[in-house]
Write a protein that holds these residues in place. Structure first.
Motif, PDB file in Angstrom:
ATOM      1  N   ARG A  40       0.782  -1.267   0.139  1.00 14.32           N
ATOM      2  CA  ARG A  40      -0.045   0.173   0.069  1.00 14.32           C
ATOM      3  C   ARG A  40       0.892   1.281  -0.034  1.00 14.32           C
ATOM      4  NH1 ARG A  40      -5.330  -0.976   1.807  1.00 14.32           N
ATOM      5  NH2 ARG A  40      -5.538  -3.005   2.618  1.00 14.32           N
ATOM      6  N   ILE A  41       0.575   2.123  -1.036  1.00 20.19           N
ATOM      7  CA  ILE A  41       1.354   3.325  -0.946  1.00 20.19           C
ATOM      8  C   ILE A  41       0.499   4.457  -0.624  1.00 20.19           C
ATOM      9  CG2 ILE A  41       2.906   2.732  -2.354  1.00 20.19           C
ATOM     10  CD1 ILE A  41       1.786   4.157  -4.744  1.00 20.19           C
ATOM     11  N   ASP A  42       0.643   5.557   0.216  1.00 22.49           N
ATOM     12  CA  ASP A  42      -0.296   6.607   0.482  1.00 22.49           C
ATOM     13  C   ASP A  42      -0.116   7.824  -0.389  1.00 22.49           C
ATOM     14  OD1 ASP A  42      -2.061   8.410   1.527  1.00 22.49           O
ATOM     15  OD2 ASP A  42      -1.004   8.510   3.684  1.00 22.49           O
ATOM     16  N   LEU A  43      -0.970   8.498  -1.010  1.00 23.01           N
ATOM     17  CA  LEU A  43      -0.965   9.561  -2.054  1.00 23.01           C
ATOM     18  C   LEU A  43      -0.971  10.711  -1.190  1.00 23.01           C
ATOM     19  CD1 LEU A  43      -2.461   7.984  -5.096  1.00 23.01           C
ATOM     20  CD2 LEU A  43      -0.262   7.942  -4.403  1.00 23.01           C
ATOM     21  N   SER A  44      -1.222  10.840  -0.129  1.00 27.14           N
ATOM     22  CA  SER A  44      -1.419  12.369   0.757  1.00 27.14           C
ATOM     23  C   SER A  44      -0.189  12.818   0.666  1.00 27.14           C
ATOM     24  CB  SER A  44      -1.819  11.953   2.181  1.00 27.14           C
ATOM     25  OG  SER A  44      -2.980  11.023   2.056  1.00 27.14           O
ATOM     26  N   PRO A  45      -0.248  14.361   0.467  1.00 23.90           N
ATOM     27  CA  PRO A  45       0.754  15.347   0.500  1.00 23.90           C
ATOM     28  C   PRO A  45       1.296  15.249   2.076  1.00 23.90           C
ATOM     29  CG  PRO A  45      -1.109  16.235  -0.812  1.00 23.90           C
ATOM     30  CD  PRO A  45      -1.581  15.010  -0.071  1.00 23.90           C
ATOM     31  N   VAL A  46       2.836  15.832   2.084  1.00 20.73           N
ATOM     32  CA  VAL A  46       3.495  15.750   3.147  1.00 20.73           C
ATOM     33  C   VAL A  46       4.154  17.061   3.279  1.00 20.73           C
ATOM     34  CG1 VAL A  46       4.998  14.762   4.725  1.00 20.73           C
ATOM     35  CG2 VAL A  46       3.703  13.445   3.207  1.00 20.73           C
ATOM     36  N   ASN A  47       4.078  17.760   4.398  1.00 20.69           N
ATOM     37  CA  ASN A  47       4.690  19.171   4.602  1.00 20.69           C
ATOM     38  C   ASN A  47       6.191  18.640   4.953  1.00 20.69           C
ATOM     39  OD1 ASN A  47       2.394  20.534   4.000  1.00 20.69           O
ATOM     40  ND2 ASN A  47       1.902  20.666   6.103  1.00 20.69           N
ATOM     41  N   TYR A  48       7.170  19.461   4.008  1.00 25.04           N
ATOM     42  CA  TYR A  48       8.568  19.319   4.422  1.00 25.04           C
ATOM     43  C   TYR A  48       9.133  20.850   4.824  1.00 25.04           C
ATOM     44  CZ  TYR A  48       8.086  14.938   1.879  1.00 25.04           C
ATOM     45  OH  TYR A  48       7.469  13.600   1.582  1.00 25.04           O
ATOM     46  N   THR A  49       9.734  20.724   6.014  1.00 22.92           N
ATOM     47  CA  THR A  49      10.128  22.211   6.700  1.00 22.92           C
ATOM     48  C   THR A  49      11.778  21.847   6.479  1.00 22.92           C
ATOM     49  OG1 THR A  49       8.354  22.316   8.075  1.00 22.92           O
ATOM     50  CG2 THR A  49      10.219  23.772   8.594  1.00 22.92           C
ATOM     51  N   PHE A  50      12.146  23.075   5.906  1.00 27.38           N
ATOM     52  CA  PHE A  50      13.866  23.111   5.679  1.00 27.38           C
ATOM     53  C   PHE A  50      14.390  24.306   6.089  1.00 27.38           C
ATOM     54  CE2 PHE A  50      12.136  19.876   2.666  1.00 27.38           C
ATOM     55  CZ  PHE A  50      12.532  19.070   2.723  1.00 27.38           C
ATOM     56  N   GLU A  51      15.650  24.552   6.482  1.00 32.64           N
ATOM     57  CA  GLU A  51      16.305  25.544   6.562  1.00 32.64           C
ATOM     58  C   GLU A  51      17.759  25.332   5.837  1.00 32.64           C
ATOM     59  OE1 GLU A  51      17.040  26.555  10.785  1.00 32.64           O
ATOM     60  OE2 GLU A  51      14.917  27.121  11.210  1.00 32.64           O
ATOM     61  N   VAL A  52      17.562  25.956   4.715  1.00 35.55           N
ATOM     62  CA  VAL A  52      18.549  25.949   3.660  1.00 35.55           C
ATOM     63  C   VAL A  52      19.537  27.074   3.818  1.00 35.55           C
ATOM     64  CG1 VAL A  52      19.224  25.621   1.366  1.00 35.55           C
ATOM     65  CG2 VAL A  52      16.778  24.808   1.922  1.00 35.55           C
ATOM     66  N   PRO A  72       2.669  12.651  -4.263  1.00 36.57           N
ATOM     67  CA  PRO A  72       2.689  12.091  -5.649  1.00 36.57           C
ATOM     68  C   PRO A  72       1.584  12.860  -6.260  1.00 36.57           C
ATOM     69  CG  PRO A  72       2.596  10.359  -4.001  1.00 36.57           C
ATOM     70  CD  PRO A  72       2.327  11.816  -3.264  1.00 36.57           C
ATOM     71  N   ARG A  73       1.849  12.672  -7.786  1.00 36.37           N
ATOM     72  CA  ARG A  73       0.929  13.321  -8.908  1.00 36.37           C
ATOM     73  C   ARG A  73      -0.109  12.327  -9.116  1.00 36.37           C
ATOM     74  NH1 ARG A  73       1.862  17.289 -12.723  1.00 36.37           N
ATOM     75  NH2 ARG A  73       4.046  17.434 -12.267  1.00 36.37           N
ATOM     76  N   ALA A  74      -1.280  12.393  -8.566  1.00 42.07           N
ATOM     77  CA  ALA A  74      -2.316  11.278  -8.436  1.00 42.07           C
ATOM     78  C   ALA A  74      -2.937  11.242  -9.753  1.00 42.07           C
ATOM     79  CB  ALA A  74      -3.221  11.616  -7.178  1.00 42.07           C
ATOM     80  N   ASP A  75      -3.143  12.259 -10.596  1.00 43.18           N
ATOM     81  CA  ASP A  75      -3.874  12.284 -11.918  1.00 43.18           C
ATOM     82  C   ASP A  75      -3.016  11.668 -13.027  1.00 43.18           C
ATOM     83  OD1 ASP A  75      -1.782  14.166 -11.784  1.00 43.18           O
ATOM     84  OD2 ASP A  75      -3.059  15.805 -12.817  1.00 43.18           O
ATOM     85  N   GLU A  76      -1.842  11.074 -12.746  1.00 45.66           N
ATOM     86  CA  GLU A  76      -0.863  10.511 -13.970  1.00 45.66           C
ATOM     87  C   GLU A  76      -0.483   9.014 -13.394  1.00 45.66           C
ATOM     88  OE1 GLU A  76       2.155  12.919 -14.925  1.00 45.66           O
ATOM     89  OE2 GLU A  76       0.919  14.587 -15.513  1.00 45.66           O
ATOM     90  N   PRO A  77      -0.980   7.964 -13.956  1.00 41.98           N
ATOM     91  CA  PRO A  77      -0.460   6.664 -13.417  1.00 41.98           C
ATOM     92  C   PRO A  77       0.900   6.517 -13.828  1.00 41.98           C
ATOM     93  CG  PRO A  77      -2.556   6.625 -15.164  1.00 41.98           C
ATOM     94  CD  PRO A  77      -1.950   8.310 -15.215  1.00 41.98           C
TER      95      PRO A  77
END
Length: 476
Positions: A40-52, A72-77
């Protein structure tokens, strides 16, 4: 392992691999058979916080806090397949996606910041954010990821490099100085405005007095003007009336002359109109005659052209028909020739095939005969070996005598000796008495055997059979 029916959640996809699946299978629900694996792969967006931590073109370091919402781009297989392969390469508890995204964002941010000055980065924060967004998205496309939102926060100084602090102090001081300048300008405008109002009041009072005197003088002049104007208008009206009477008389005379002229012109025009009409009718008659002659000529030429066209068409059709028939005959002849060539080729192929099969059959039979002969010879040799009690030397000697090997050797030696023309010596025991001539000959032959066997031994290394007389051994 038993067969199971798996159903994914709303934000999930099932990735099935294994038996009967070439690469991967993406689905929302499916049966999982033995030999297959379901992830199972989850397609929910995730927040990534960075200090570059980056550096501008002036080699000034700074920290860029950023928050990226990536998924992930859910509209493209195809993108889901790329993301599934990315997730399957690591364990589910690892942070390889976070490390991957962080590496891409840090790399692109540093490259972009190195090409811009600190002032361009600080003033063009929106453009800088868009550039980072575009460059990071290009890199994430190969993993099937898309940036849903990117928020770049205020730039932060690196410890020991307080560029933004000094820049803020500079802005504050400039604002304070500007405020002082604005207060001084306001005071100046207040004092100048007060003096300006007093002067404008006195100027307006003097202006009103002057305008009053001018208006009174104008009123008196206008009264005199009105009197002169009335007198002038009376004289002008009288002159206009006299002019109008003279003009009416002149117009009447002109109209009388015009009417006379028009009457004469009408008479001339009526005569000319009759002549023009006659000429038009004559021209119409001549045109009709010309049209009639033209139509007649057209009919004659058209008839002749039609006859020639039909004749030429029939001739062309006849030539075309003849060429078509000739082409059809040639095509039929070529088809028959190709069919004959094909039949001859097939016959030759069949003949060669039969010949090859016959040769193959003969070779097989010949091989079978050789195999049978070898088996028969083997049986023959085993029988002879058994008859001699397993004595290989006795069997070999027998086969050589039976095959005439010794006779052939003697004959070959005799032929060789004859070619060499040797001097022959006859060995005897020296006793010629007490026997007949026949026995002497036999005795001579028997005496020749030892030298013959010795010669055979020297040339072939073979000893005579045990049942024959042995060679004498040399005695020292």
């Amino acid at each position: 392992m038993v067969m199971m029916y798996e159903v994914a959640e709303a934000s999930e996809y099932l990735v099935i691999t294994g038996g009967w699946i070439k690469d991967m299978k993406l689905t929302k629900k499916s049966w999982v058979f033995p030999g297959q694996r379901c992830t199972r792969i989850d397609l929910s967006p995730v927040n990534y916080t960075f200090e570059v931590q980056a550096m501008s073109a002036e080699k000034l370091p700074f920290i860029l806090p950023a928050v990226f919402t990536i998924g992930p781009r859910a509209d493209e297989p195809d993108s889901i397949l790329k993301y599934a392969k990315l997730m399957s390469s690591q364990s589910t508890t690892s942070n390889h996606v976070t490390d991957l995204v962080g590496g891409v964002i840090e790399g692109e941010t540093r490259v972009l910041a190195a090409s811009m000055t600190m002032e361009e980065i600080f003033k063009g924060t929106k453009e800088f954010k868009q550039e980072v967004f575009n460059k990071v998205q290009v890199e994430l496309n190969q993993f099937g990821l898309i940036i849903y939102n990117a928020n770049v926060k205020q730039l932060v100084d690196v410890r020991g490099h307080e560029y933004f602090s000094y820049l803020g102090q500079k802005v504050q001081m400039e604002a304070a100085n500007q405020a002082r300048i604005d207060v001084a300008e306001a005071k100046m405008k207040g004092e100048v405005g007060s003096k300006l109002r007093d002067g404008q009041t006195k100027q307006n009072a003097a202006k009103i007095d002057a305008e009053t005197k001018i208006i009174s003088t104008q009123r008196q002049g206008e009264g005199k003007k009105q009197e002169l104007k009335v007198e002038t208008e009376v004289k002008i009206y009288q002159n206009q009336q006299e002019a109008m009477a003279a003009e009416a008389n002149a117009q009447l005379a002109m109209k009388k002359a015009g009417w006379a002229k028009e009457a004469e012109v009408a008479q001339v025009e009526s005569k000319k109109a009759v002549a023009i009409r006659e000429a038009e009718l004559q021209r119409e008659v001549e045109r009709m005659n010309a049209l009639t002659t033209t139509e007649k000529l057209k009919a004659d030429l058209l008839t002749k052209a039609t006859v020639e066209f039909e004749t030429k068409s029939q001739e062309a059709n006849a030539v075309l028909y003849a060429k078509q028939k000739a082409a059809e005959a040639y095509l039929y002849e070529k088809q028959k020739e190709s069919e004959a060539i094909k039949a001859a080729a097939e016959a030759e192929l069949y003949q060669r095939k039969q010949k090859v099969e016959g040769e193959l059959y003969a070779k097989l039979k010949e091989a079978e005969g050789l195999t049978a002969l070898a088996e028969a010879q083997g049986t023959y040799i085993r029988s002879i070996l058994g008859a001699f009690g397993g004595n290989y030397s006795a069997m070999r000697d027998y086969l050589m005598i039976n095959g005439g090997v010794f006779q052939d050797l003697a004959k070959s030696n005799a032929e060789a000796v004859r070619g060499l023309q040797p001097k022959l010596s006859i060995w005897t025991n020296g006793d010629n008495s007490g026997g007949s001539d026949a026995m002497k000959e036999v005795g001579g032959i028997y005496k020749m055997l030892p030298p013959l066997f010795k010669t055979v031994q020297e040339q072939t290394g073979m000893l005579p059979p045990s049942w024959m007389p042995q060679l004498p051994t040399d005695q020292n």
